[in-house]
Design a protein around this motif. Structure first.
Motif, PDB file in Angstrom:
ATOM      1  N   LEU A  73      -6.302  11.148  19.838  1.00 51.26           N
ATOM      2  CA  LEU A  73      -7.738  10.883  19.824  1.00 51.26           C
ATOM      3  C   LEU A  73      -8.353  11.620  18.641  1.00 51.26           C
ATOM      4  O   LEU A  73      -9.010  12.651  18.786  1.00 51.26           O
ATOM      5  CB  LEU A  73      -8.378  11.327  21.147  1.00 51.26           C
ATOM      6  N   ALA A  74      -8.105  11.080  17.461  1.00 51.08           N
ATOM      7  CA  ALA A  74      -8.577  11.733  16.243  1.00 51.08           C
ATOM      8  C   ALA A  74      -8.627  10.718  15.109  1.00 51.08           C
ATOM      9  O   ALA A  74      -8.027   9.640  15.196  1.00 51.08           O
ATOM     10  CB  ALA A  74      -7.652  12.890  15.866  1.00 51.08           C
ATOM     11  N   TYR A  75      -9.374  11.069  14.058  1.00 47.18           N
ATOM     12  CA  TYR A  75      -9.351  10.236  12.851  1.00 47.18           C
ATOM     13  C   TYR A  75      -9.501  11.128  11.630  1.00 47.18           C
ATOM     14  O   TYR A  75     -10.030  12.242  11.701  1.00 47.18           O
ATOM     15  CB  TYR A  75     -10.467   9.179  12.866  1.00 47.18           C
ATOM     16  N   LEU A  76      -9.015  10.634  10.521  1.00 49.78           N
ATOM     17  CA  LEU A  76      -9.220  11.257   9.217  1.00 49.78           C
ATOM     18  C   LEU A  76      -9.581  10.154   8.244  1.00 49.78           C
ATOM     19  O   LEU A  76      -8.822   9.188   8.085  1.00 49.78           O
ATOM     20  CB  LEU A  76      -7.947  11.968   8.737  1.00 49.78           C
ATOM     21  N   ARG A  77     -10.751  10.271   7.614  1.00 49.52           N
ATOM     22  CA  ARG A  77     -11.143   9.310   6.585  1.00 49.52           C
ATOM     23  C   ARG A  77     -11.012  10.017   5.237  1.00 49.52           C
ATOM     24  O   ARG A  77     -11.799  10.898   4.903  1.00 49.52           O
ATOM     25  CB  ARG A  77     -12.574   8.823   6.798  1.00 49.52           C
ATOM     26  N   ARG A  78      -9.994   9.624   4.498  1.00 50.88           N
ATOM     27  CA  ARG A  78      -9.702  10.265   3.213  1.00 50.88           C
ATOM     28  C   ARG A  78     -10.490   9.569   2.111  1.00 50.88           C
ATOM     29  O   ARG A  78     -10.479   8.347   1.993  1.00 50.88           O
ATOM     30  CB  ARG A  78      -8.207  10.208   2.943  1.00 50.88           C
ATOM     31  N   ARG A  79     -11.141  10.352   1.280  1.00 52.21           N
ATOM     32  CA  ARG A  79     -11.939   9.816   0.172  1.00 52.21           C
ATOM     33  C   ARG A  79     -11.292  10.200  -1.152  1.00 52.21           C
ATOM     34  O   ARG A  79     -10.892  11.350  -1.340  1.00 52.21           O
ATOM     35  CB  ARG A  79     -13.365  10.374   0.214  1.00 52.21           C
ATOM     36  N   LEU A  80     -11.213   9.249  -2.077  1.00 47.62           N
ATOM     37  CA  LEU A  80     -10.727   9.532  -3.418  1.00 47.62           C
ATOM     38  C   LEU A  80     -11.878  10.033  -4.283  1.00 47.62           C
ATOM     39  O   LEU A  80     -13.051   9.768  -3.995  1.00 47.62           O
ATOM     40  CB  LEU A  80     -10.127   8.274  -4.033  1.00 47.62           C
ATOM     41  N   PRO A  81     -11.568  10.770  -5.344  1.00 52.13           N
ATOM     42  CA  PRO A  81     -12.634  11.239  -6.232  1.00 52.13           C
ATOM     43  C   PRO A  81     -13.425  10.078  -6.827  1.00 52.13           C
ATOM     44  O   PRO A  81     -12.896   8.976  -7.017  1.00 52.13           O
ATOM     45  CB  PRO A  81     -11.880  12.008  -7.323  1.00 52.13           C
ATOM     46  N   ASP A  82     -14.684  10.337  -7.125  1.00 52.88           N
ATOM     47  CA  ASP A  82     -15.524   9.324  -7.752  1.00 52.88           C
ATOM     48  C   ASP A  82     -15.089   9.079  -9.191  1.00 52.88           C
ATOM     49  O   ASP A  82     -14.455   9.921  -9.834  1.00 52.88           O
ATOM     50  CB  ASP A  82     -16.989   9.772  -7.733  1.00 52.88           C
ATOM     51  N   GLY A  83     -15.467   7.925  -9.712  1.00 55.92           N
ATOM     52  CA  GLY A  83     -15.288   7.633 -11.126  1.00 55.92           C
ATOM     53  C   GLY A  83     -13.912   7.145 -11.528  1.00 55.92           C
ATOM     54  O   GLY A  83     -13.579   7.160 -12.721  1.00 55.92           O
ATOM     55  N   LEU A  84     -13.094   6.702 -10.579  1.00 55.66           N
ATOM     56  CA  LEU A  84     -11.739   6.260 -10.918  1.00 55.66           C
ATOM     57  C   LEU A  84     -11.604   4.740 -10.913  1.00 55.66           C
ATOM     58  O   LEU A  84     -10.494   4.214 -10.931  1.00 55.66           O
ATOM     59  CB  LEU A  84     -10.723   6.863  -9.938  1.00 55.66           C
ATOM     60  N   GLY A  85     -12.729   4.043 -10.947  1.00 57.41           N
ATOM     61  CA  GLY A  85     -12.684   2.587 -10.864  1.00 57.41           C
ATOM     62  C   GLY A  85     -11.922   1.931 -11.994  1.00 57.41           C
ATOM     63  O   GLY A  85     -11.313   0.865 -11.805  1.00 57.41           O
ATOM     64  N   SER A  86     -11.924   2.512 -13.183  1.00 55.82           N
ATOM     65  CA  SER A  86     -11.238   1.912 -14.326  1.00 55.82           C
ATOM     66  C   SER A  86      -9.841   2.481 -14.534  1.00 55.82           C
ATOM     67  O   SER A  86      -9.202   2.195 -15.549  1.00 55.82           O
ATOM     68  CB  SER A  86     -12.069   2.122 -15.603  1.00 55.82           C
ATOM     69  N   TYR A  87      -9.381   3.295 -13.596  1.00 58.19           N
ATOM     70  CA  TYR A  87      -8.077   3.928 -13.719  1.00 58.19           C
ATOM     71  C   TYR A  87      -7.062   3.260 -12.795  1.00 58.19           C
ATOM     72  O   TYR A  87      -7.416   2.648 -11.794  1.00 58.19           O
ATOM     73  CB  TYR A  87      -8.159   5.415 -13.357  1.00 58.19           C
ATOM     74  N   ARG A  88      -5.796   3.417 -13.150  1.00 54.91           N
ATOM     75  CA  ARG A  88      -4.720   3.006 -12.256  1.00 54.91           C
ATOM     76  C   ARG A  88      -4.224   4.238 -11.518  1.00 54.91           C
ATOM     77  O   ARG A  88      -3.938   5.278 -12.129  1.00 54.91           O
ATOM     78  CB  ARG A  88      -3.583   2.372 -13.044  1.00 54.91           C
ATOM     79  N   ILE A  89      -4.113   4.129 -10.203  1.00 59.36           N
ATOM     80  CA  ILE A  89      -3.645   5.225  -9.363  1.00 59.36           C
ATOM     81  C   ILE A  89      -2.309   4.795  -8.780  1.00 59.36           C
ATOM     82  O   ILE A  89      -2.244   3.872  -7.963  1.00 59.36           O
ATOM     83  CB  ILE A  89      -4.657   5.538  -8.249  1.00 59.36           C
ATOM     84  N   VAL A  90      -1.246   5.439  -9.213  1.00 55.91           N
ATOM     85  CA  VAL A  90       0.108   5.024  -8.848  1.00 55.91           C
ATOM     86  C   VAL A  90       0.834   6.178  -8.166  1.00 55.91           C
ATOM     87  O   VAL A  90       1.067   7.218  -8.793  1.00 55.91           O
ATOM     88  CB  VAL A  90       0.904   4.574 -10.091  1.00 55.91           C
ATOM     89  N   PRO A  91       1.202   6.035  -6.902  1.00 54.26           N
ATOM     90  CA  PRO A  91       1.998   7.077  -6.254  1.00 54.26           C
ATOM     91  C   PRO A  91       3.288   7.330  -7.025  1.00 54.26           C
ATOM     92  O   PRO A  91       3.893   6.393  -7.575  1.00 54.26           O
ATOM     93  CB  PRO A  91       2.284   6.504  -4.864  1.00 54.26           C
ATOM     94  N   VAL A  92       3.715   8.572  -7.056  1.00 61.10           N
ATOM     95  CA  VAL A  92       4.961   8.894  -7.750  1.00 61.10           C
ATOM     96  C   VAL A  92       6.114   8.078  -7.176  1.00 61.10           C
ATOM     97  O   VAL A  92       7.028   7.668  -7.896  1.00 61.10           O
ATOM     98  CB  VAL A  92       5.239  10.407  -7.651  1.00 61.10           C
TER      99      VAL A  92
END
Length: 309
Positions: free
Chosen positions: A67-86
């Motif tokens: 009975l829990a939740y976590l809402r993870r937020r990414l940093p602002d300003g990354l709309g034009s970037y590619r975010i690729v997990p290692v």
């Protein structure tokens, strides 16, 4: 061995049977606390400009792991970037087909002249440029394995985005000294296993996570795919780690990490399959099965390892 009535004699043990995953209230709070500590370090240290932090501070629970939740937020300003997990760097590029390139090939075209080995070295410089000062200056060893770390590639220099902080190990005395006494009290950590007074314990986490999973595994993977000889790729890992440690020359923690990661004949290896699946803590003596180590393995970062014979 006692087998319960009706059990299949050849049944295989289920991975993670003794390492159940749930949203424990203490891990939610500790993850948010460690994130605040990292943010405080990054705000005051230009050497950590390459570090980006997900925000794990938005959570709630009802005192029960289901009975829990976590809402993870990414940093602002990354709309034009590619975010690729290692973990995705050696995956086939989207739409590439069997004969196509890998994700690392595609990323290399965004600023490294299409050379995946040049990108690999830039990635290693970023990885160790962040993780080594966290270790030496602040006494922090992140459990930022291939799923918890991502490369952020865009118009500016690449950066390392990290999430999921509740597995971090912290040398509290060094952290407090580095933050000028402004760090959290030890009692603020609900899971006291996050705290240590041992740089050797920190080095175990650094080597098994940052070196093995985020650097060494990529070197072996690139070699298997024919990008370069294994010896040359491991030398690149070694040179990048040496360069990051050179920036911390004279620091006792840097000397210890150099000795443990580069000069030692053998490196620590996690024994999670044993501690997390086959054997209980009462038998292994593991305080934390995610940081339980078995017999060490050869140090593949020593010169000559992987060279053809």
């Amino acid at each position: 061995m006692n087998v319960p009535s009706g059990a299949c004699m050849n049944a295989r043990p289920r991975v993670g049977l003794r390492n159940r995953r749930a949203m424990e209230p203490r891990t939610l709070g500790d993850g948010a606390l460690v994130r605040r500590v990292l943010a405080a370090a990054a705000d005051r240290d230009p050497g950590l400009d390459g570090l980006l932090l997900a925000d794990d501070g938005d959570f709630a629970h009802a005192g029960h792991p289901a009975l829990a939740y976590l809402r993870r937020r990414l940093p602002d300003g990354l709309g034009s970037y590619r975010i690729v997990p290692v973990a995705a760097l050696l995956a086939p590029a989207p739409g590439a087909g069997r004969a196509g390139g890998l994700v690392i090939d595609e990323l290399a075209g965004a600023g490294w002249g299409g050379d995946p080995l040049a990108f690999f070295r830039a990635y290693l410089d970023l990885l160790f440029g962040v993780q080594v000062p966290l270790f030496t200056r602040y006494g922090i060893a992140l459990e930022s394995h291939q799923q918890n770390a991502a490369v952020v590639v865009g118009p500016s220099s690449p950066r390392l985005l990290v999430k999921d902080f509740d597995g971090t190990l912290v040398h509290h005395a060094r952290l407090t000294a580095a933050l000028g006494g402004g760090g959290p009290d030890p009692t603020a950590f609900r899971d006291q296993r996050l705290l240590t007074g041992s740089d050797d314990a920190l080095a175990d986490v650094f080597i098994t996570i940052t070196v093995h999973l985020c650097a060494g595994a990529l070197a072996f993977g690139l070699a298997e795919r024919g990008f370069a000889p294994l010896g040359a790729l491991l030398a690149t890992v070694r040179e990048a780690l040496e360069a990051a440690l050179d920036w911390q020359a004279g620091d006792p923690a840097a000397r210890l990490l150099r000795a443990r990661a580069l000069e030692a004949g053998r490196l620590p290896v996690k024994a999670m399959l044993t501690a997390g699946t086959l054997t209980g803590k009462a038998r292994t003596g593991a305080r934390d099965i995610n940081k339980f180590y078995g017999p060490p393995g050869p140090n593949y970062l020593r010169p000559g390892h992987g060279d053809p014979r």
